[in-house]
Design a protein around this motif. Structure first.
Motif, mmCIF file in Angstrom:
data_model
loop_
_atom_site.group_PDB
_atom_site.id
_atom_site.type_symbol
_atom_site.label_atom_id
_atom_site.label_comp_id
_atom_site.label_asym_id
_atom_site.label_seq_id
_atom_site.Cartn_x
_atom_site.Cartn_y
_atom_site.Cartn_z
ATOM 1 N N ARG A 131 -5.954 -3.219 6.927
ATOM 2 C CA ARG A 131 -5.707 -1.772 6.962
ATOM 3 C C ARG A 131 -6.993 -0.964 7.070
ATOM 4 O O ARG A 131 -6.945 0.272 7.076
ATOM 5 N N PHE A 143 -8.547 3.009 -2.353
ATOM 6 C CA PHE A 143 -8.349 1.657 -1.839
ATOM 7 C C PHE A 143 -9.541 1.155 -1.027
ATOM 8 O O PHE A 143 -9.767 -0.056 -0.953
ATOM 9 N N LEU A 144 -10.306 2.066 -0.445
ATOM 10 C CA LEU A 144 -11.539 1.631 0.212
ATOM 11 C C LEU A 144 -12.518 1.113 -0.833
ATOM 12 O O LEU A 144 -13.220 0.114 -0.608
ATOM 13 N N GLU A 170 -6.777 6.823 0.084
ATOM 14 C CA GLU A 170 -7.612 5.986 0.952
ATOM 15 C C GLU A 170 -8.973 5.710 0.315
ATOM 16 O O GLU A 170 -9.505 4.604 0.404
ATOM 17 N N TYR A 180 0.828 -1.201 0.000
ATOM 18 C CA TYR A 180 0.000 0.000 0.000
ATOM 19 C C TYR A 180 0.864 1.253 0.000
ATOM 20 O O TYR A 180 0.607 2.206 -0.751
ATOM 21 N N LEU A 213 -7.611 2.951 5.839
ATOM 22 C CA LEU A 213 -8.570 3.240 4.769
ATOM 23 C C LEU A 213 -9.760 4.085 5.215
ATOM 24 O O LEU A 213 -10.384 4.756 4.386
ATOM 25 N N LEU A 273 -5.965 -5.741 2.599
ATOM 26 C CA LEU A 273 -6.733 -4.496 2.690
ATOM 27 C C LEU A 273 -7.593 -4.479 3.953
ATOM 28 O O LEU A 273 -7.734 -3.443 4.611
#
Length: 224
Positions: free
Chosen positions: A121, A70-71, A67, A40, A126, A118
């Motif tokens: 995180r 990636f969310l 963020e 990331y 995120l 993911l």
């Protein structure tokens, strides 16, 4: 009756929406490709734009922050996983036990390292630099998915009380997060382990440990 002007506007709007979705798809695919080959921290928004063959500013039109991007990636992969789990729990034949549920869930995450990374995180990264609107939408969808999956687990395992299916999936999340972090060794730690075979007991096999942990959890609930 639809006017000629309206007929001209409607296809144009549709094409614009299709173009927007296509660009959004390009960006998500580019980000995932980069993430799968690195980390990331190493993925930069400029790199995402370059891989998607779009201007750097275009990325921020669709995703204001890294963020947020990636969310959105996590959402896609997480809800696709929930859909597969629901299908398996709905259609699986034969006798269901806690051990079987544990095995099914753990094995369903094989090949989903990007998803589990993911998830690890989610709270710490995120959800830290995104809008309330995006987080609210994600949480609402997550609640719906967890409730559906939880109800299916309760149906398969009669020893679970009403509402415990939801709590079970929250515990699955906690175990996935912790075990993924433990299984992902930093390069220096990996080198140490390779040079010192006697440290092997400290290595974490993600699927095996998740299976064993979930089995133990469900056995404890059954033995109450």
């Amino acid at each position: 009756m639809v006017s000629n002007d309206a007929k001209r506007v409607m296809p144009q709007r549709a094409r614009k929406e299709e173009d927007k979705e296509a660009r959004r798809r390009q960006l998500l695919d580019a980000a995932m490709a980069l993430y799968q080959g690195s980390s990331y921290a190493e993925v930069k928004m400029a790199d995402v734009a370059e891989r998607a063959q779009l201007a750097k500013g275009t990325v921020f039109l669709y995703f204001p922050t890294k963020e947020a991007l990636f969310l959105a990636l996590l959402e896609e992969r997480l809800f696709a996983w929930f859909a597969r789990v629901e299908e398996t729990l709905s259609r699986g034949e034969g006798r269901w036990t806690g051990a079987r549920v544990a095995r099914v869930l753990a094995e369903s995450l094989e090949g989903e390292e990007s998803l589990t990374r993911l998830l690890a995180r989610l709270q710490t990264v995120l959800e830290q630099n995104v809008t309330e609107e995006q987080v609210r939408g994600f949480k609402e969808r997550l609640l719906e998915a967890v409730v559906r999956a939880g109800a299916l687990v309760e149906k398969r395992l009669s020893f679970l009380k009403e509402g415990e299916g939801v709590r079970f999936f929250l515990q699955v999340h906690a175990l996935v997060t912790g075990l993924r972090q433990m299984a992902d060794l930093a390069p220096v730690a990996r080198a140490v382990h390779e040079a010192a075979p006697h440290l092997e007991p400290l290595r974490v096999d993600f699927t095996r440990e998740l299976t064993d942990s979930l089995t133990t959890l469900l056995r404890g609930l059954e033995a109450r």
